[in-house]
Scaffold this motif. Structure first.
Motif, mmCIF file in Angstrom:
data_model
loop_
_atom_site.group_PDB
_atom_site.id
_atom_site.type_symbol
_atom_site.label_atom_id
_atom_site.label_comp_id
_atom_site.label_asym_id
_atom_site.label_seq_id
_atom_site.Cartn_x
_atom_site.Cartn_y
_atom_site.Cartn_z
ATOM 1 N N LYS A 262 -3.833 -16.877 -9.103
ATOM 2 C CA LYS A 262 -4.545 -15.800 -8.415
ATOM 3 C C LYS A 262 -4.034 -14.448 -8.904
ATOM 4 O O LYS A 262 -2.896 -14.328 -9.363
ATOM 5 N N ILE A 263 -4.871 -13.445 -8.772
ATOM 6 C CA ILE A 263 -4.425 -12.074 -8.988
ATOM 7 C C ILE A 263 -3.610 -11.702 -7.752
ATOM 8 O O ILE A 263 -4.071 -11.908 -6.616
ATOM 9 N N LEU A 264 -2.404 -11.211 -7.968
ATOM 10 C CA LEU A 264 -1.525 -10.874 -6.844
ATOM 11 C C LEU A 264 -1.382 -9.362 -6.697
ATOM 12 O O LEU A 264 -1.158 -8.658 -7.682
ATOM 13 N N ILE A 265 -1.500 -8.912 -5.484
ATOM 14 C CA ILE A 265 -1.187 -7.533 -5.137
ATOM 15 C C ILE A 265 0.035 -7.641 -4.242
ATOM 16 O O ILE A 265 -0.027 -8.231 -3.155
ATOM 17 N N ILE A 266 1.158 -7.123 -4.726
ATOM 18 C CA ILE A 266 2.416 -7.209 -3.979
ATOM 19 C C ILE A 266 2.784 -5.806 -3.529
ATOM 20 O O ILE A 266 3.016 -4.921 -4.340
ATOM 21 N N ASN A 267 2.814 -5.626 -2.215
ATOM 22 C CA ASN A 267 3.042 -4.310 -1.614
ATOM 23 C C ASN A 267 4.385 -4.299 -0.891
ATOM 24 O O ASN A 267 4.603 -5.087 0.028
ATOM 25 N N PHE A 268 5.296 -3.423 -1.333
ATOM 26 C CA PHE A 268 6.588 -3.230 -0.664
ATOM 27 C C PHE A 268 6.434 -2.096 0.335
ATOM 28 O O PHE A 268 5.951 -1.019 -0.014
ATOM 29 N N TRP A 269 6.900 -2.316 1.564
ATOM 30 C CA TRP A 269 6.701 -1.334 2.627
ATOM 31 C C TRP A 269 7.823 -1.426 3.656
ATOM 32 O O TRP A 269 8.627 -2.358 3.654
ATOM 33 N N ALA A 270 7.839 -0.439 4.553
ATOM 34 C CA ALA A 270 8.772 -0.429 5.688
ATOM 35 C C ALA A 270 8.018 0.103 6.904
ATOM 36 O O ALA A 270 7.132 0.954 6.768
ATOM 37 N N SER A 271 8.373 -0.384 8.072
ATOM 38 C CA SER A 271 7.649 0.005 9.284
ATOM 39 C C SER A 271 7.832 1.483 9.630
ATOM 40 O O SER A 271 6.945 2.083 10.228
ATOM 41 N N TRP A 272 8.953 2.074 9.231
ATOM 42 C CA TRP A 272 9.240 3.472 9.548
ATOM 43 C C TRP A 272 8.615 4.437 8.536
ATOM 44 O O TRP A 272 8.664 5.645 8.704
ATOM 45 N N CYS A 273 8.014 3.926 7.490
ATOM 46 C CA CYS A 273 7.465 4.720 6.392
ATOM 47 C C CYS A 273 6.085 5.266 6.772
ATOM 48 O O CYS A 273 5.150 4.489 6.999
ATOM 49 N N GLY A 274 5.945 6.588 6.838
ATOM 50 C CA GLY A 274 4.670 7.224 7.193
ATOM 51 C C GLY A 274 3.513 6.812 6.293
ATOM 52 O O GLY A 274 2.453 6.395 6.790
ATOM 53 N N PRO A 275 3.661 6.924 4.956
ATOM 54 C CA PRO A 275 2.569 6.496 4.081
ATOM 55 C C PRO A 275 2.230 5.005 4.224
ATOM 56 O O PRO A 275 1.068 4.618 4.066
ATOM 57 N N CYS A 276 3.229 4.175 4.543
ATOM 58 C CA CYS A 276 2.971 2.750 4.762
ATOM 59 C C CYS A 276 2.095 2.566 6.006
ATOM 60 O O CYS A 276 1.179 1.734 6.015
ATOM 61 N N GLN A 277 2.368 3.361 7.024
ATOM 62 C CA GLN A 277 1.574 3.307 8.247
ATOM 63 C C GLN A 277 0.142 3.762 7.971
ATOM 64 O O GLN A 277 -0.812 3.174 8.470
ATOM 65 N N GLU A 278 0.008 4.794 7.142
ATOM 66 C CA GLU A 278 -1.320 5.318 6.812
ATOM 67 C C GLU A 278 -2.125 4.335 5.964
ATOM 68 O O GLU A 278 -3.353 4.255 6.111
ATOM 69 N N GLU A 279 -1.473 3.592 5.070
ATOM 70 C CA GLU A 279 -2.213 2.685 4.193
ATOM 71 C C GLU A 279 -2.507 1.331 4.847
ATOM 72 O O GLU A 279 -3.356 0.590 4.360
ATOM 73 N N ALA A 280 -1.824 1.005 5.929
ATOM 74 C CA ALA A 280 -2.001 -0.310 6.571
ATOM 75 C C ALA A 280 -3.462 -0.618 6.913
ATOM 76 O O ALA A 280 -3.932 -1.728 6.613
ATOM 77 N N PRO A 281 -4.221 0.306 7.518
ATOM 78 C CA PRO A 281 -5.634 -0.016 7.808
ATOM 79 C C PRO A 281 -6.448 -0.289 6.536
ATOM 80 O O PRO A 281 -7.310 -1.175 6.532
ATOM 81 N N ASP A 282 -6.177 0.449 5.453
ATOM 82 C CA ASP A 282 -6.879 0.198 4.181
ATOM 83 C C ASP A 282 -6.526 -1.166 3.615
ATOM 84 O O ASP A 282 -7.393 -1.874 3.094
ATOM 85 N N LEU A 283 -5.243 -1.547 3.691
ATOM 86 C CA LEU A 283 -4.847 -2.864 3.198
ATOM 87 C C LEU A 283 -5.495 -3.972 4.032
ATOM 88 O O LEU A 283 -5.926 -4.992 3.495
ATOM 89 N N LYS A 284 -5.578 -3.751 5.343
ATOM 90 C CA LYS A 284 -6.231 -4.735 6.212
ATOM 91 C C LYS A 284 -7.694 -4.883 5.818
ATOM 92 O O LYS A 284 -8.194 -5.999 5.650
#
Length: 179
Positions: free
Chosen positions: A69-91
């Protein structure tokens, strides 16, 4: 004079023992290092499919499960503002992704926590696989310096793209169209 020699000898012995201990620790760390990706002779970077991954429920698996499969591997942290902002797009991306694509999220658990990762998953109603980087070995192997960082790996396991910073569904769709 005799007392100074004894103190000097004790100090020297302790210093030598400390240096030997550091050298042994470094050797053990090298052997235990996880390489999620390795350099190939042709200059490309290949995923290591037998890399063990710890899932959010603390069970383990390997990338072998996603081979082909094509893999998209996303490293993130719960306290990270940009990670919080991108979560709905990733979903949204995950909910509409093609069958030959898999999104894997790796939480920076060594600077976050499993509990926070679970809360994050629930808060954003995420259904894609989430893994824990308990000792930062996965992030180190890919030289992740900031969050979020996303890697796109083709179906043959070759690293094609590295995205430092926030990513959205449109960017992912565009990059996938080139594979």
């Amino acid at each position: 004079m005799q007392r100074k020699k004894i103190i000097f000898m004790i100090f020297s012995v302790l210093l030598i023992i400390s240096l030997i201990g550091i050298a042994v620790k470094n050797e053990i760390s090298k052997e235990a290092a996880i390489n999620l990706i390795v350099d190939k002779e042709d200059g490309t970077k290949q995923i290591v499919f037998d890399t063990k991954l710890t899932q959010l429920d603390e069970s383990t698996t390997t990338l072998e499960e996603y081979k082909g499969k094509i893999l998209i591997i996303n490293f993130w942290a719960s306290w990270c503002g940009p990670c919080q902002e991108e979560a709905p797009d990733l979903k949204d991306f995950y909910d509409k992704k093609p069958d030959n694509v898999e999104l894997l999220a790796i939480n920076a658990t060594s600077s976050d926590s499993r509990e926070n990762a679970i809360k994050f998953k629930e808060l954003y109603n995420l259904s894609f696989p989430i893994f824990l980087d308990l000792d930062r070995s996965l992030g180190k192997s890919l030289e992740v310096m900031a969050f979020p960082t996303t890697f796109i790996i083709n179906a043959e396991g070759i690293l094609k793209y590295t995205i430092k910073g926030q990513v959205n569904q449109k960017q992912l769709d565009k990059l996938l169209s080139t594979l």
